[in-house]
Design a protein around this motif. Structure first.
Motif, short mmCIF file in Angstrom:
data_model
loop_
_atom_site.label_atom_id
_atom_site.label_comp_id
_atom_site.label_asym_id
_atom_site.label_seq_id
_atom_site.Cartn_x
_atom_site.Cartn_y
_atom_site.Cartn_z
N LYS A 126 0.83 -1.21 0.00
CA LYS A 126 0.00 0.00 0.00
C LYS A 126 0.86 1.25 0.00
O LYS A 126 0.56 2.24 -0.70
N ALA A 127 1.95 1.24 0.76
CA ALA A 127 2.84 2.41 0.82
C ALA A 127 3.48 2.69 -0.53
O ALA A 127 3.81 3.84 -0.84
N LEU A 128 3.64 1.64 -1.35
CA LEU A 128 4.22 1.81 -2.69
C LEU A 128 3.19 2.20 -3.73
O LEU A 128 3.51 2.33 -4.91
N GLY A 129 1.93 2.35 -3.31
CA GLY A 129 0.90 2.85 -4.21
C GLY A 129 0.06 1.81 -4.90
O GLY A 129 -0.77 2.14 -5.74
N ALA A 130 0.24 0.54 -4.58
CA ALA A 130 -0.55 -0.52 -5.21
C ALA A 130 -1.89 -0.67 -4.51
O ALA A 130 -2.01 -0.45 -3.31
N GLN A 131 -2.91 -1.06 -5.28
CA GLN A 131 -4.20 -1.42 -4.70
C GLN A 131 -4.11 -2.87 -4.25
O GLN A 131 -3.83 -3.77 -5.04
N VAL A 132 -4.36 -3.13 -2.96
CA VAL A 132 -4.24 -4.47 -2.40
C VAL A 132 -5.62 -5.10 -2.28
O VAL A 132 -6.54 -4.50 -1.73
N ILE A 133 -5.75 -6.32 -2.80
CA ILE A 133 -6.99 -7.08 -2.72
C ILE A 133 -6.69 -8.37 -1.96
O ILE A 133 -5.79 -9.13 -2.34
N LEU A 134 -7.42 -8.60 -0.86
CA LEU A 134 -7.18 -9.78 -0.04
C LEU A 134 -8.20 -10.87 -0.34
O LEU A 134 -9.39 -10.59 -0.47
N MET A 135 -7.71 -12.10 -0.44
CA MET A 135 -8.57 -13.26 -0.71
C MET A 135 -8.36 -14.31 0.39
O MET A 135 -7.35 -14.29 1.09
N PRO A 136 -9.30 -15.24 0.54
CA PRO A 136 -9.24 -16.18 1.67
C PRO A 136 -7.98 -17.03 1.74
O PRO A 136 -7.49 -17.33 2.82
N ASP A 137 -7.46 -17.46 0.59
CA ASP A 137 -6.26 -18.30 0.59
C ASP A 137 -5.52 -18.11 -0.72
O ASP A 137 -5.95 -17.36 -1.60
N VAL A 138 -4.39 -18.83 -0.86
CA VAL A 138 -3.54 -18.62 -2.03
C VAL A 138 -4.22 -19.10 -3.31
O VAL A 138 -4.05 -18.50 -4.38
N HIS A 139 -5.03 -20.17 -3.24
CA HIS A 139 -5.74 -20.64 -4.43
C HIS A 139 -6.73 -19.58 -4.92
O HIS A 139 -6.79 -19.28 -6.12
N ALA A 140 -7.48 -19.01 -3.98
CA ALA A 140 -8.44 -17.97 -4.36
C ALA A 140 -7.73 -16.73 -4.89
O ALA A 140 -8.23 -16.06 -5.80
N ALA A 141 -6.57 -16.43 -4.33
CA ALA A 141 -5.81 -15.26 -4.79
C ALA A 141 -5.38 -15.43 -6.24
O ALA A 141 -5.52 -14.51 -7.06
N PHE A 142 -4.86 -16.59 -6.60
CA PHE A 142 -4.45 -16.83 -7.99
C PHE A 142 -5.65 -16.78 -8.93
O PHE A 142 -5.58 -16.20 -10.01
N SER A 143 -6.75 -17.37 -8.51
CA SER A 143 -7.95 -17.37 -9.35
C SER A 143 -8.45 -15.94 -9.58
O SER A 143 -8.79 -15.56 -10.71
N HIS A 144 -8.47 -15.13 -8.53
CA HIS A 144 -8.95 -13.75 -8.66
C HIS A 144 -7.98 -12.91 -9.50
O HIS A 144 -8.41 -12.07 -10.30
N GLY A 145 -6.69 -13.14 -9.32
CA GLY A 145 -5.72 -12.41 -10.13
C GLY A 145 -5.89 -12.69 -11.60
O GLY A 145 -5.82 -11.77 -12.44
N GLN A 146 -6.13 -13.95 -11.95
CA GLN A 146 -6.35 -14.30 -13.35
C GLN A 146 -7.64 -13.67 -13.87
O GLN A 146 -7.72 -13.27 -15.05
N GLN A 147 -8.65 -13.55 -13.02
CA GLN A 147 -9.90 -12.91 -13.43
C GLN A 147 -9.68 -11.43 -13.73
O GLN A 147 -10.20 -10.88 -14.70
N ILE A 148 -8.90 -10.76 -12.88
CA ILE A 148 -8.57 -9.36 -13.11
C ILE A 148 -7.81 -9.20 -14.43
O ILE A 148 -8.07 -8.28 -15.21
N GLU A 149 -6.88 -10.09 -14.66
CA GLU A 149 -6.10 -10.06 -15.91
C GLU A 149 -7.03 -10.12 -17.12
O GLU A 149 -6.88 -9.34 -18.07
N MET A 150 -8.02 -11.00 -17.08
CA MET A 150 -8.95 -11.15 -18.21
C MET A 150 -9.92 -9.99 -18.31
O MET A 150 -10.18 -9.45 -19.39
N ASP A 151 -10.48 -9.58 -17.18
CA ASP A 151 -11.52 -8.56 -17.19
C ASP A 151 -10.99 -7.16 -17.52
O ASP A 151 -11.65 -6.38 -18.20
N GLU A 152 -9.80 -6.84 -17.02
CA GLU A 152 -9.29 -5.48 -17.14
C GLU A 152 -8.16 -5.34 -18.15
O GLU A 152 -7.70 -4.23 -18.41
N GLY A 153 -7.72 -6.45 -18.72
CA GLY A 153 -6.64 -6.39 -19.71
C GLY A 153 -5.30 -6.03 -19.12
O GLY A 153 -4.38 -5.61 -19.83
N ARG A 154 -5.16 -6.21 -17.80
CA ARG A 154 -3.88 -5.91 -17.16
C ARG A 154 -2.87 -7.01 -17.48
O ARG A 154 -3.25 -8.18 -17.64
N ALA A 155 -1.60 -6.66 -17.51
CA ALA A 155 -0.55 -7.65 -17.69
C ALA A 155 -0.28 -8.34 -16.36
O ALA A 155 -0.11 -7.67 -15.34
#
Length: 335
Positions: A126-155
């Motif tokens: 957060k101090a470095l300016g990133a938006q932090v999104i918390l998920m229940p566990d590491v599996h959910a975090a990877f799944s959500h990150g991939q969803q953001i990649e697809m939905d928002e076109g982020r690298a």
């Protein structure tokens, strides 16, 4: 849960690739020091005829080796990709490195982290300016990150897979081989394999006789299992104090590079990791997070007899841990 497998986009980092990456990163990262461990556990458990050289990547900017791969990957993005922003998934060290790299390149960043991530690491992102999104566990975090990649076109700045990550981490190996020539073995912590893949590429192409041994926690041993099955494996559950090594699966690129260059993968228990943290603190005055102590744990555990009398490089990969948690684990290791 199913995860997509990226194709093998290039066989492995060549020495020319690694040298070019080192030039690209020069002035943007630190060339970390090495220091010989000659006291305490190194002398008592291994003997004076064993040389243990610590590659102190915990002194890297952002507190871990992750900056090398994350910054290298971000620098490779074209202008349209940078304008769309980046996303990263991590329990902390890679998230910090991605946030730092994004700020340095004036790129918007989202980082997805499991809820159990260290509060200090979350605060650093957060101090470095990133938006932090918390998920229940590491599996959910990877799944959500991939969803953001697809939905928002982020690298996606991947935490451990792909040629750009391996080229970045390979610079650790290149530096080590320059700093301590004639090594017999290099021992490397393993999570998803990105660090070990890069280091092994550099070491084996520089000194083919030098053994490279990866080390995983028993509770996060995807690559140990992958080496034995011959294909990338996924874990149903990750459970280790070394949360930075808690990759829930192995992926094609890093696995194949490791398969080509890594001689063996061994496992260590959480108790062995905590004991190594204690030794590193007591003898070397280092505040090593659990992941950073895994290579030392293997040196004093499953690799002790195999590497006795050798000249060994040990990667100490990070130091992003809050004081209370560090004290708790070191006390556990001292008991």
């Amino acid at each position: 849960m199913s995860y997509p497998m990226p194709s093998l986009a290039g066989s492995y980092p060549s020495l020319r690739d690694i040298a070019a990456t080192a030039g690209r990163l020069s002035g943007k990262i630190l060339r970390t020091p090495v220091w010989r461990w000659q006291t305490g556990a190194a002398d008592e458990l291994l003997g004076a005829d064993t040389e243990v050289w610590l590659k102190l990547e915990l002194f890297q900017a952002t507190g871990s080796f992750k900056l090398r791969g994350a910054l290298n990957a971000l620098l490779a993005l074209d202008t349209p990709a940078r304008l769309r922003g980046v996303v990263a998934v991590s329990a902390g060290n890679h998230a910090i490195a991605a946030a730092y790299s994004a700020r340095a390149c004036n790129v918007d960043a989202k980082v997805v982290m499991p809820e159990h991530a260290s509060p200090a690491r979350i605060a650093a992102c957060k101090a470095l300016g990133a938006q932090v999104i918390l998920m229940p566990d590491v599996h959910a975090a990877f799944s959500h990150g991939q969803q953001i990649e697809m939905d928002e076109g982020r690298a996606m700045i991947h935490p451990f897979d792909g040629p750009m990550i391996a080229q970045g981490t390979a610079t650790v190996g290149m530096e080590l081989m320059e700093q301590v020539p004639r090594l017999d073995a290099v021992v490397v912590p393993m999570g998803g394999g990105g660090l070990c893949a890069g280091i092994a590429s550099a070491v084996k192409q520089t000194a083919p006789h030098c053994s490279v041994i990866g080390v995983e926690p028993m509770g996060a041993d995807a690559l140990y299992r992958s080496f034995r099955s011959g294909r990338p494996e996924r874990l149903e559950r990750v459970d280790t104090v070394a949360d930075s090594l808690g990759a829930p699966y192995a992926l094609d690129y890093s696995f194949k590079v490791c398969q080509r260059f890594v001689d063996d993968v061994v496992r260590v228990s959480d108790d062995e990791i905590c004991r190594a943290m204690f030794y590193l603190y007591r003898d070397m005055k280092l505040v090593a997070e659990p992941a950073a102590a895994t290579a030392s744990a293997a040196l004093f555990g499953p690799l002790r007899d195999r590497l006795r009398g050798k000249r060994i490089g040990v990667i100490v990969c990070g130091s992003n841990i809050d004081p209370a948690r560090f004290a708790e684990l070191v006390e556990r290791g001292a008991g």
